[in-house]
Design a protein around this motif. Sequence first.
Motif, short mmCIF file in Angstrom:
data_model
loop_
_atom_site.label_atom_id
_atom_site.label_comp_id
_atom_site.label_asym_id
_atom_site.label_seq_id
_atom_site.Cartn_x
_atom_site.Cartn_y
_atom_site.Cartn_z
N GLY A 30 0.89 -1.23 -0.03
CA GLY A 30 0.09 0.11 0.19
C GLY A 30 1.01 1.24 -0.03
N PHE A 31 0.17 2.49 0.11
CA PHE A 31 0.98 3.57 -0.05
C PHE A 31 -0.04 4.78 0.60
CE2 PHE A 31 2.99 7.31 -2.54
CZ PHE A 31 4.22 7.39 -1.50
N GLU A 32 0.46 5.23 1.75
CA GLU A 32 -0.51 6.24 2.34
C GLU A 32 0.21 7.14 3.01
OE1 GLU A 32 -4.11 3.63 4.67
OE2 GLU A 32 -2.03 2.86 5.12
N LEU A 50 -3.17 13.55 -6.91
CA LEU A 50 -4.41 12.76 -7.51
C LEU A 50 -4.45 11.56 -7.03
CD1 LEU A 50 -4.26 14.04 -11.34
CD2 LEU A 50 -5.92 14.78 -9.64
N LEU A 51 -3.32 10.91 -6.63
CA LEU A 51 -3.09 9.55 -6.26
C LEU A 51 -4.14 9.30 -5.02
CD1 LEU A 51 -1.44 6.85 -7.21
CD2 LEU A 51 0.13 7.66 -5.17
N PRO A 52 -4.97 8.33 -5.01
CA PRO A 52 -5.69 8.04 -3.94
C PRO A 52 -4.80 7.20 -2.89
CG PRO A 52 -6.44 6.75 -5.65
CD PRO A 52 -5.42 7.55 -6.10
N GLU A 78 -4.13 -1.60 -0.59
CA GLU A 78 -4.10 -2.58 -1.59
C GLU A 78 -3.62 -2.31 -2.82
OE1 GLU A 78 -5.24 -6.06 -0.71
OE2 GLU A 78 -4.16 -5.98 -2.55
N ARG A 79 -2.68 -2.90 -3.35
CA ARG A 79 -2.02 -2.56 -4.65
C ARG A 79 -1.14 -3.72 -5.00
NH1 ARG A 79 2.56 2.39 -4.42
NH2 ARG A 79 3.81 1.11 -2.86
N ILE A 80 -0.87 -3.83 -6.40
CA ILE A 80 0.19 -4.72 -6.78
C ILE A 80 1.43 -3.91 -6.70
CG2 ILE A 80 1.08 -5.38 -8.87
CD1 ILE A 80 -1.59 -6.56 -9.87
N PRO A 106 4.52 -0.72 3.27
CA PRO A 106 4.00 0.53 3.41
C PRO A 106 4.49 1.41 2.46
CG PRO A 106 5.70 0.37 4.95
CD PRO A 106 5.52 -1.18 4.39
N SER A 107 5.66 1.04 1.62
CA SER A 107 6.04 1.74 0.59
C SER A 107 7.44 1.08 -0.14
CB SER A 107 6.78 3.26 0.90
OG SER A 107 7.89 3.23 1.86
N VAL A 108 7.75 1.10 -1.41
CA VAL A 108 8.87 0.85 -1.95
C VAL A 108 10.17 1.01 -1.18
CG1 VAL A 108 10.24 0.74 -4.14
CG2 VAL A 108 7.82 0.62 -4.43
N GLN A 109 10.27 2.32 -0.64
CA GLN A 109 11.34 2.76 -0.02
C GLN A 109 11.70 1.77 1.27
OE1 GLN A 109 9.18 4.82 -1.40
NE2 GLN A 109 9.77 6.93 -1.73
N ASN A 110 10.24 1.59 2.12
CA ASN A 110 10.69 0.83 3.14
C ASN A 110 11.05 -0.59 2.85
OD1 ASN A 110 8.83 -1.15 5.57
ND2 ASN A 110 10.26 0.43 6.23
N PRO A 148 12.82 0.46 -9.35
CA PRO A 148 11.75 1.12 -9.89
C PRO A 148 10.41 0.59 -9.52
CG PRO A 148 12.77 -0.39 -11.45
CD PRO A 148 13.72 -0.50 -10.29
N ASN A 149 9.37 1.47 -9.43
CA ASN A 149 8.02 1.18 -8.96
C ASN A 149 7.33 1.04 -10.15
OD1 ASN A 149 5.83 0.46 -7.63
ND2 ASN A 149 5.38 2.95 -6.94
N LEU A 150 7.17 -0.24 -10.75
CA LEU A 150 6.50 -0.69 -12.14
C LEU A 150 4.85 -0.64 -11.83
CD1 LEU A 150 9.24 -2.99 -13.29
CD2 LEU A 150 9.07 -0.53 -13.89
N THR A 156 11.19 6.12 -9.36
CA THR A 156 12.46 5.44 -9.20
C THR A 156 12.95 5.53 -7.79
OG1 THR A 156 13.44 7.56 -9.78
CG2 THR A 156 13.06 6.16 -11.56
N ILE A 157 13.09 4.56 -7.02
CA ILE A 157 13.74 4.52 -5.63
C ILE A 157 14.87 3.81 -5.59
CG2 ILE A 157 12.78 3.86 -3.38
CD1 ILE A 157 10.36 5.15 -5.21
N GLU A 158 15.85 4.52 -4.74
CA GLU A 158 17.19 3.89 -4.77
C GLU A 158 18.00 4.34 -3.42
OE1 GLU A 158 18.72 5.92 -8.67
OE2 GLU A 158 20.40 5.68 -7.11
O1 URC Z 1 5.85 3.02 -2.53
C1 URC Z 1 5.89 4.16 -3.35
N1 URC Z 1 6.64 5.03 -2.99
C2 URC Z 1 6.67 6.38 -3.58
O2 URC Z 1 7.31 7.29 -3.52
C3 URC Z 1 5.51 6.57 -4.45
N2 URC Z 1 5.09 7.62 -5.25
C4 URC Z 1 3.97 7.03 -5.63
O3 URC Z 1 3.16 8.05 -6.64
N3 URC Z 1 3.59 6.05 -5.60
C5 URC Z 1 4.61 5.46 -4.63
N4 URC Z 1 4.77 4.33 -3.98
#
Ligand code: URC
Length: 307
Positions: free
Chosen positions: A162-164, A173-175, A179-181, A233-237, A261-263, A295-297
């Motif tokens: 997820g991402f909140e 705009l992003l809700p 629950e996501r892929i 909770p995020s690609v970062q985490n 990368p967040n595809l 792009t997360i790195e």
């Molecule tokens: O895990 C995520 N990190 C982000 O920084 C980000 N930004 C976004 O639009 N979606 C996501 N998802």
Amino acid sequence: MAGRFDLQGRHGKSRVRVSRVWRRPADAGGHLFVEWSVAVSVVSDCLPSYTSDDNSAIVATDSIKNTVYVKAKECTEVVSMEEFAVILGRHFTSLYPQVSEATVTIVERPWERVAVDGKPHSHGFKLGSEKHTTEVTVKKSGSLLINSGIQGYSLLKTTQSGFEGFVRDRYTLLPETRERIVATEVTAWWRYPFEHISQLPSKPFCFTQRYQDVKKVLADTFFGPPEVGVYSPSVQNTLYLMAREVLTRFPDIASVQLRMPNLHFLPVNLSGKENPGLVKFADDVYMPTDEPHGTIEATLSRANSKL
Ligand SMILES: O=c1[nH]c(=O)c2[nH]c(=O)[nH]c2[nH]1
């Protein structure tokens, strides 16, 4: 120095493709096979070749290419890519007085032993996906830098992501979602702590084993336990936890860099005047995209390690 300017050059050969077979009997595990794309780049004192027609100090890139095949031939015992890169690096820096440093980069084509009826085949291989890479720099003094990595490691999970709680302003705009892929293609680099030829481990093949181990730790951490997974909770985490696990598990890795990368898989909602609510998204139908992508790195190092 070349006149009024400071000139620094390097030369070498890229994309030198070489394969090697080590023919063990079937009862000793069968043939071993590798396909490598090798790049060699040397720092060499041959400035007159840049500033004049004097090529007398140049080790020709053609000779550099030939050397890759000679050294492959000489490796009658199995070597890892990292060891092969060190062998090449030492060769150029020790044979030629003018070569002070050599960087050898190798990407392996991922041929994997096949199994027939559940039994590993003695000499049959198929192409896999993610690639083992290495970049080794050797100096004449024997000082060393060994980085290894993975390219093209595609991972996806259909839930537990997820991402909140991110910035919301007039551009948002992003809700928010729980629950996501989540899908990515991991590029990883890690650095070994050996800083001199004399510190290299003697046990053969440990680099290859370490590559397999790192790959498994990265995937296991990304996915979590098979039944329930682990919430991201995020690609970062998730990236951080993957990198942390690599450093925690492997004391012989000094730092690790991950690019993930967040595809995006976009929810599909289709609706028109004629067909209101033609497709209403219910966590089922997605549009896969790879452009644009997030792009997360990050790089994680041991606090006491010098880079
Ligand atoms: O895990 C995520 N990190 C982000 O920084 C980000 N930004 C976004 O639009 N979606 C996501 N998802």
